[in-house]
Write a protein that holds these residues in place. Structure first.
Motif, PDB file in Angstrom:
ATOM      1  N   PHE A  86     -19.917  20.274  -8.351  1.00 37.30           N
ATOM      2  CA  PHE A  86     -18.958  21.319  -7.947  1.00 37.30           C
ATOM      3  C   PHE A  86     -17.653  21.104  -8.697  1.00 37.30           C
ATOM      4  CE2 PHE A  86     -17.680  17.774  -5.424  1.00 37.30           C
ATOM      5  CZ  PHE A  86     -16.348  17.962  -5.090  1.00 37.30           C
ATOM      6  N   LEU A  87     -16.796  22.112  -8.599  1.00 38.22           N
ATOM      7  CA  LEU A  87     -15.471  22.050  -9.189  1.00 38.22           C
ATOM      8  C   LEU A  87     -14.433  22.185  -8.078  1.00 38.22           C
ATOM      9  CD1 LEU A  87     -16.054  24.278 -12.340  1.00 38.22           C
ATOM     10  CD2 LEU A  87     -15.718  21.803 -12.283  1.00 38.22           C
ATOM     11  N   ALA A  88     -13.709  21.100  -7.822  1.00 38.37           N
ATOM     12  CA  ALA A  88     -12.701  21.104  -6.764  1.00 38.37           C
ATOM     13  C   ALA A  88     -11.589  22.101  -7.073  1.00 38.37           C
ATOM     14  CB  ALA A  88     -12.125  19.702  -6.603  1.00 38.37           C
ATOM     15  N   ASN A  99     -16.837  25.771  -0.664  1.00 37.79           N
ATOM     16  CA  ASN A  99     -16.175  24.468  -0.513  1.00 37.79           C
ATOM     17  C   ASN A  99     -15.169  24.485   0.628  1.00 37.79           C
ATOM     18  OD1 ASN A  99     -17.577  23.815  -2.820  1.00 37.79           O
ATOM     19  ND2 ASN A  99     -15.830  24.030  -4.187  1.00 37.79           N
ATOM     20  N   ASN A 100     -14.956  23.298   1.212  1.00 40.90           N
ATOM     21  CA  ASN A 100     -13.977  23.136   2.287  1.00 40.90           C
ATOM     22  C   ASN A 100     -12.769  22.353   1.786  1.00 40.90           C
ATOM     23  OD1 ASN A 100     -15.506  24.426   4.292  1.00 40.90           O
ATOM     24  ND2 ASN A 100     -16.647  22.538   4.724  1.00 40.90           N
ATOM     25  N   LEU A 101     -11.584  22.797   2.173  1.00 43.22           N
ATOM     26  CA  LEU A 101     -10.343  22.103   1.836  1.00 43.22           C
ATOM     27  C   LEU A 101      -9.988  21.186   3.005  1.00 43.22           C
ATOM     28  CD1 LEU A 101      -8.314  22.164  -0.554  1.00 43.22           C
ATOM     29  CD2 LEU A 101      -6.925  23.720   0.821  1.00 43.22           C
ATOM     30  N   VAL A 108     -10.593  22.248 -11.188  1.00 46.45           N
ATOM     31  CA  VAL A 108     -10.081  23.353 -11.995  1.00 46.45           C
ATOM     32  C   VAL A 108      -8.559  23.457 -11.951  1.00 46.45           C
ATOM     33  CG1 VAL A 108     -12.208  24.668 -11.739  1.00 46.45           C
ATOM     34  CG2 VAL A 108     -10.339  25.025 -10.099  1.00 46.45           C
ATOM     35  N   HIS A 109      -7.888  22.417 -11.450  1.00 43.54           N
ATOM     36  CA  HIS A 109      -6.425  22.438 -11.410  1.00 43.54           C
ATOM     37  C   HIS A 109      -5.882  22.092 -12.796  1.00 43.54           C
ATOM     38  CE1 HIS A 109      -2.429  20.495  -9.927  1.00 43.54           C
ATOM     39  NE2 HIS A 109      -2.256  21.761 -10.311  1.00 43.54           N
ATOM     40  N   LEU A 110      -5.224  23.037 -13.433  1.00 42.66           N
ATOM     41  CA  LEU A 110      -4.637  22.805 -14.741  1.00 42.66           C
ATOM     42  C   LEU A 110      -3.289  22.102 -14.542  1.00 42.66           C
ATOM     43  CD1 LEU A 110      -5.177  23.230 -17.732  1.00 42.66           C
ATOM     44  CD2 LEU A 110      -3.896  25.368 -17.609  1.00 42.66           C
ATOM     45  N   GLY A 111      -3.404  20.854 -14.145  1.00 42.12           N
ATOM     46  CA  GLY A 111      -2.244  20.032 -13.824  1.00 42.12           C
ATOM     47  C   GLY A 111      -2.743  18.731 -13.248  1.00 42.12           C
ATOM     48  N   SER A 112      -1.859  17.985 -12.594  1.00 47.12           N
ATOM     49  CA  SER A 112      -2.281  16.754 -11.927  1.00 47.12           C
ATOM     50  C   SER A 112      -1.533  16.620 -10.615  1.00 47.12           C
ATOM     51  CB  SER A 112      -2.031  15.532 -12.821  1.00 47.12           C
ATOM     52  OG  SER A 112      -0.654  15.300 -12.986  1.00 47.12           O
ATOM     53  N   GLY A 113      -2.120  15.845  -9.717  1.00 40.07           N
ATOM     54  CA  GLY A 113      -1.530  15.705  -8.393  1.00 40.07           C
ATOM     55  C   GLY A 113      -2.086  16.723  -7.419  1.00 40.07           C
ATOM     56  N   VAL A 133       0.852  -1.192   0.000  1.00 39.39           N
ATOM     57  CA  VAL A 133       0.000   0.000   0.000  1.00 39.39           C
ATOM     58  C   VAL A 133       0.886   1.240   0.000  1.00 39.39           C
ATOM     59  CG1 VAL A 133      -1.687   1.331   1.316  1.00 39.39           C
ATOM     60  CG2 VAL A 133      -1.920  -1.146   1.147  1.00 39.39           C
ATOM     61  N   ASP A 134       0.482   2.230  -0.764  1.00 38.37           N
ATOM     62  CA  ASP A 134       1.200   3.501  -0.862  1.00 38.37           C
ATOM     63  C   ASP A 134       0.299   4.583  -0.272  1.00 38.37           C
ATOM     64  OD1 ASP A 134       3.015   5.531  -1.886  1.00 38.37           O
ATOM     65  OD2 ASP A 134       1.510   5.877  -3.430  1.00 38.37           O
ATOM     66  N   GLU A 135       0.719   5.231   0.797  1.00 39.94           N
ATOM     67  CA  GLU A 135      -0.099   6.226   1.497  1.00 39.94           C
ATOM     68  C   GLU A 135       0.371   7.647   1.185  1.00 39.94           C
ATOM     69  OE1 GLU A 135       0.016   5.433   5.641  1.00 39.94           O
ATOM     70  OE2 GLU A 135      -1.212   3.623   5.518  1.00 39.94           O
ATOM     71  N   HIS A 136      -0.605   8.528   1.024  1.00 40.19           N
ATOM     72  CA  HIS A 136      -0.292   9.946   0.829  1.00 40.19           C
ATOM     73  C   HIS A 136      -1.279  10.791   1.619  1.00 40.19           C
ATOM     74  CE1 HIS A 136       2.706   9.453  -2.384  1.00 40.19           C
ATOM     75  NE2 HIS A 136       1.964   8.429  -2.778  1.00 40.19           N
ATOM     76  N   TYR A 137      -0.837  11.968   2.004  1.00 42.19           N
ATOM     77  CA  TYR A 137      -1.666  12.909   2.757  1.00 42.19           C
ATOM     78  C   TYR A 137      -1.865  14.143   1.875  1.00 42.19           C
ATOM     79  CZ  TYR A 137      -0.664   9.861   6.670  1.00 42.19           C
ATOM     80  OH  TYR A 137      -0.568   8.765   7.509  1.00 42.19           O
ATOM     81  N   VAL A 138      -3.048  14.255   1.320  1.00 43.48           N
ATOM     82  CA  VAL A 138      -3.304  15.276   0.301  1.00 43.48           C
ATOM     83  C   VAL A 138      -4.439  16.196   0.729  1.00 43.48           C
ATOM     84  CG1 VAL A 138      -2.509  13.737  -1.530  1.00 43.48           C
ATOM     85  CG2 VAL A 138      -4.931  13.786  -0.940  1.00 43.48           C
ATOM     86  N   LYS A 139      -4.547  17.313   0.013  1.00 44.10           N
ATOM     87  CA  LYS A 139      -5.634  18.256   0.267  1.00 44.10           C
ATOM     88  C   LYS A 139      -6.708  18.076  -0.813  1.00 44.10           C
ATOM     89  CE  LYS A 139      -2.815  21.777   2.601  1.00 44.10           C
ATOM     90  NZ  LYS A 139      -3.403  21.561   3.930  1.00 44.10           N
ATOM     91  N   LEU A 140      -7.901  17.712  -0.382  1.00 46.27           N
ATOM     92  CA  LEU A 140      -9.036  17.552  -1.290  1.00 46.27           C
ATOM     93  C   LEU A 140     -10.106  18.570  -0.916  1.00 46.27           C
ATOM     94  CD1 LEU A 140      -9.383  13.648  -1.330  1.00 46.27           C
ATOM     95  CD2 LEU A 140      -7.987  15.089  -2.810  1.00 46.27           C
ATOM     96  N   GLN A 141     -10.838  19.029  -1.922  1.00 48.13           N
ATOM     97  CA  GLN A 141     -11.879  20.037  -1.669  1.00 48.13           C
ATOM     98  C   GLN A 141     -13.264  19.442  -1.936  1.00 48.13           C
ATOM     99  OE1 GLN A 141     -12.642  23.589  -4.207  1.00 48.13           O
ATOM    100  NE2 GLN A 141     -11.669  24.745  -2.548  1.00 48.13           N
ATOM    101  N   PHE A 142     -14.169  19.644  -0.971  1.00 47.02           N
ATOM    102  CA  PHE A 142     -15.537  19.134  -1.071  1.00 47.02           C
ATOM    103  C   PHE A 142     -16.523  20.253  -0.750  1.00 47.02           C
ATOM    104  CE2 PHE A 142     -12.934  15.486   0.169  1.00 47.02           C
ATOM    105  CZ  PHE A 142     -13.312  14.525  -0.763  1.00 47.02           C
ATOM    106  N   PRO A 143     -17.770  20.136  -1.234  1.00 44.20           N
ATOM    107  CA  PRO A 143     -18.794  21.134  -0.878  1.00 44.20           C
ATOM    108  C   PRO A 143     -19.090  21.110   0.622  1.00 44.20           C
ATOM    109  CG  PRO A 143     -19.481  19.834  -2.777  1.00 44.20           C
ATOM    110  CD  PRO A 143     -18.275  19.158  -2.217  1.00 44.20           C
ATOM    111  N   ASN A 144     -19.563  22.240   1.113  1.00 46.27           N
ATOM    112  CA  ASN A 144     -19.962  22.372   2.512  1.00 46.27           C
ATOM    113  C   ASN A 144     -21.437  22.001   2.629  1.00 46.27           C
ATOM    114  OD1 ASN A 144     -20.749  23.288   5.068  1.00 46.27           O
ATOM    115  ND2 ASN A 144     -19.233  24.938   5.051  1.00 46.27           N
TER     116      ASN A 144
END
Length: 769
Positions: free
Chosen positions: A232-234, A395-397, A316-321, A201-212
């Motif tokens: 919504f658009l993250a 949205n909440n991060l 809306v991130h013009l990229g990946s990751g 398993v590969d674990e990462h701690y990332v920031k995701l955005q969701f609606p409130n």
């Protein structure tokens, strides 16, 4: 194993006792077996590896060694008298015993050879007492020819198993990092464990955005609420913005910059319809034009099979990751100063339904939109100064822990080289076509490959099966893994096969792939006439492998004749009923076909001695781009643009020719190579594997320009950027010659460097340039 037998003879000693000892050793001469017990690569049982003593090696147990040493150091220094006849008898005895020992050794050798293999049939024969799972030596040819292997693959693929998995995984929404997503990850890990695939398993701690949920997003026209969309658009900016609403078609730069319509976007809210380019590109274009917010809706003209209440989900991130750890992995122990990706547009962005867009158009004033801006709504206006729209995004991060899950089937010749087969498992909606089908096929292919290896299949290289998460937020799981294990993957992972969205229709077949994989893909599909090869887009799950890591990649899909049918991905219409309807109830049947395509490509890449990656295909790509650049330069010279006389395409064309010669030379080497020579095959494969990686520009920072590929990347280093810049100069009639010369030089040497590496040894380089 090659048998090597050694008979040990020493010079005659001076005493009868010493001679007797040597006679005894000759008569009892034998090959000593060394037994090493180790874990079978399949993980099922132990194997016994038999190695015979090598030339010049004298192996005995401890007692025999001790006995010889004792005799040597205690022997008498005097010898009894010898006469002529006694000497002749002694010599004769030595010769007789030597012949007997030789015959015994030869018979043992022949018996061992016949027990180990039978020449000509390519199948290793085992002694009945040998363990059944003994590892095959790497220099044996595969027991199965290609047609037999493909037949076994197709026979073992189970439509029932795929149907069961589709039913099981289509029941719940699996948002990245949610309990449902984590449970599915655990299930996949358990399945890989049962298949003895050494999962990790590969674990990462990332920031995701969701609606409130307690404070939903809203859109208002004046004081009238248009609606509170669930979609919504993250990674949108949050807050509340008001501005004049302007309709800008698909949001392409040509739509936004068209002076004919006089669209003033500064401080505006831009209304755009989905399609043609990604949502992230639309929002970034609007931000560059000075807009404060962007609204995106699905026009019924483009989304014919969707209801007018269908919600859109995306980012809306013009990229990946993870956009808050640009260029480096989101590991828990990573400590970097706060950062944001340059691909974040920095304005509010929100999706709305077709019905909501219709309500806005009905209230708008201003001129009517041009015909090419019109879809299937009742009216289209460009907007007036008094049309005020307010957008509220709340949205909440959230810091979120995510898991990628992997399993591996190890190769027998080059286990450190591997093809990766991957599928996204998360979804912001039910994600039936986008992630459920791919996950079901991932597990089915893992099962089938395991069964093939239990039989007679001996893959030369390894196959890694990967289940990704956070794909709906911009390929976060994939990208963070690539960023985190860059040095481990470089020159080792030689192909990525994506299973995302492989069934979205039933009429034709569409694929996006590295040119290195075009020939393999076409041969796999055989005489399929409806194959369509399209450029790989940034939101494609295979894109980070190709443009960020320089790993040849492919994604494909069965699609409907209407291209727009694939656009239901990322909407609440991505569900089982909808996919069954547009495929005429053929989802399982098409899934089996997709598994055959992916499975055969992977098998071919781990079966053959030489990798089936066609380096000559890049000659066409290079020639096409160099030709386009040359034409633009010639046009500028004809227009006598200032300082253009110092710009020459000579060296760029020379680099193009160098690559063509290097590719042709490699193909000659492949034809002239004995493919049973494993070392030579590995040398050739090393040359092939470097090609894609060498098209990553070495002159830009991975953190600033993650997609460094000069043909398929994004940034100033690409050939398309240079072509566009030269095209824009025709309107400006002046340009920065130093900037252009710099682009030319770096592009030239990226191509030339790839050609040099492909040519092989340093003395084989073409240094005419």
């Amino acid at each position: 194993h090659q048998s090597q037998y050694t008979l040990h003879f020493n010079s005659m000693a001076g005493t009868i006792d010493q001679a007797k000892m040597k006679f005894s050793r000759i008569v009892n001469s034998r090959s000593y077996y060394r037994f090493n017990q180790s874990q079978n690569p399949d993980g099922e049982s132990s194997r016994v590896e038999v190695k015979l003593a090598v030339d010049g090696e004298e192996e005995m147990d401890g007692q025999e060694q001790e006995h010889v040493q004792r005799d040597t150091y205690t022997r008498s220094s005097c010898s009894g008298p010898w006469n002529k006849w006694r000497f002749l008898v002694w010599v004769g005895g030595v010769l007789v015993i030597f012949c007997v020992g030789s015959l015994i050794g030869y018979s043992v050798h022949r018996k061992s050879e016949s027990a180990s293999c039978s020449p000509g049939d390519g199948v290793i024969k085992h002694d009945p007492e040998d363990p059944p799972n003994q590892e095959f030596p790497p220099n044996y040819p595969p027991p199965l020819d290609w047609s037999e292997l493909v037949g076994l693959l197709n026979d073992k693929l189970s439509s029932k198993a795929i149907a069961d998995k589709l039913s099981e995984y289509s029941q719940v929404v699996r948002k990245a990092g949610s309990s449902a997503d984590n449970k599915l990850a655990d299930d996949i890990h358990d399945i890989f464990t049962q298949l003895n695939m050494d999962p990790w398993v590969d674990e990462h701690y990332v920031k995701l955005q969701f609606p409130n949920s307690s404070n939903p997003n809203k859109v208002l026209f004046g004081t009238v609420e248009i609606g509170s969309p669930k979609g919504f658009l993250a990674y949108s900016e949050t807050g509340r913005r008001e501005g004049r609403v302007v309709y800008a078609n698909y949001g392409e730069l040509s739509d936004l910059q068209n002076k004919e319509y006089g669209l003033n976007l500064n401080g505006s809210v831009v209304l755009m319809r989905a399609g043609k380019i990604s949502m992230a590109q639309k929002v970034m274009n609007a931000a560059k034009m000075g807009a404060v917010a962007a609204l995106i809706y699905p026009d019924p003209a483009d989304y014919k099979t969707m209801s007018w209440d269908a919600e859109l989900y995306g980012h809306v991130h013009l990229g990946s990751g993870d956009p808050y750890t640009p260029g480096f992995p989101s590991f828990n122990h990573t400590q970097f100063p706060p950062a944001k990706s340059s691909g974040l547009p920095g304005i509010l962005a929100q999706t709305i339904t077709a019905n909501m867009a219709q309500s806005i158009f009905e209230k708008m004033g201003g001129e009517g939109a041009p015909d090419r801006f019109k879809g299937d709504l009742s009216s289209y206006k460009l907007g007036s100064e008094s049309d005020k729209v307010t957008v509220a995004v709340n949205n909440n991060l959230a810091d979120t822990k995510i898991h990628n899950v992997f399993g591996v089937i190890k190769g027998y010749v080059d286990p450190d080289r591997y093809v990766v087969i991957g599928a996204q498992r998360d979804s912001l909606t039910s994600g039936y076509a986008k992630s459920t089908v791919g996950t079901a096929l991932l597990l089915e292919l893992a099962r089938v490959f395991t069964e093939l290896k239990k039989g007679s299949f001996r893959p030369k290289r390894s196959v890694v099966f990967a289940s990704w998460t956070a794909g709906d937020f911009g390929n976060i799981g994939v990208t963070e893994w690539l960023e985190g294990y860059w040095s481990s993957l470089d020159r080792k992972a030689f192909t990525y096969i994506s299973l995302d969205g492989v069934v979205t229709g039933a009429d034709s077949f569409r694929a996006s792939a590295s040119p290195l994989l075009h020939t393999l893909l076409q041969k796999t599909l055989g005489k399929v006439k409806s194959l369509s090869l399209t450029p790989m887009q940034m939101d494609d799950g295979a894109y980070p492998f190709l443009s960020l890591s320089g790993i040849p990649s492919v994604s494909f899909s069965f699609i409907s004749s209407s291209v727009s049918d694939k656009q239901f991905l990322g909407t609440n219409m991505d569900e089982k009923k909808h996919l069954d309807r547009i495929t005429d109830q053929k989802v399982v049947e098409l899934s089996v076909l997709a598994a055959q395509v992916a499975g055969q490509m992977a098998l071919r890449l781990v079966h053959d001695h030489i990798l089936k990656l066609d380096v000559s295909k890049y000659s066409d790509v290079i020639a096409r781009h160099v030709s386009a650049i040359t034409q633009r330069v010639d046009t500028l010279k004809n227009d006598t643009v200032d300082k253009i006389e110092s710009l020459s395409t000579k060296w760029l064309n020379a680099a193009k020719s160098s690559y063509g010669r290097a590719a042709a030379s490699l193909n000659i080497d492949i034809r002239n190579t004995d493919q049973n020579d494993l070392e030579m095959c590995r040398i050739i494969n090393n040359r092939i594997m470097k090609v894609e990686h060498n098209f990553l520009s070495p002159y830009v920072s991975l953190r600033d320009v993650p997609f460094r590929h000069i043909f398929f990347g994004n940034g100033w280093q690409t050939t398309t950027d240079l072509e566009k810049y030269l095209g824009d100069v025709q309107e400006k009639t002046s340009f920065d010659i130093d900037q252009v010369l710099n682009k030319f030089a770096l592009l030239t040497w990226t191509i030339q460097g790839c050609a040099n590496d492909l040519a092989g040894d340093i003395w084989s380089l073409d240094n005419e340039i």
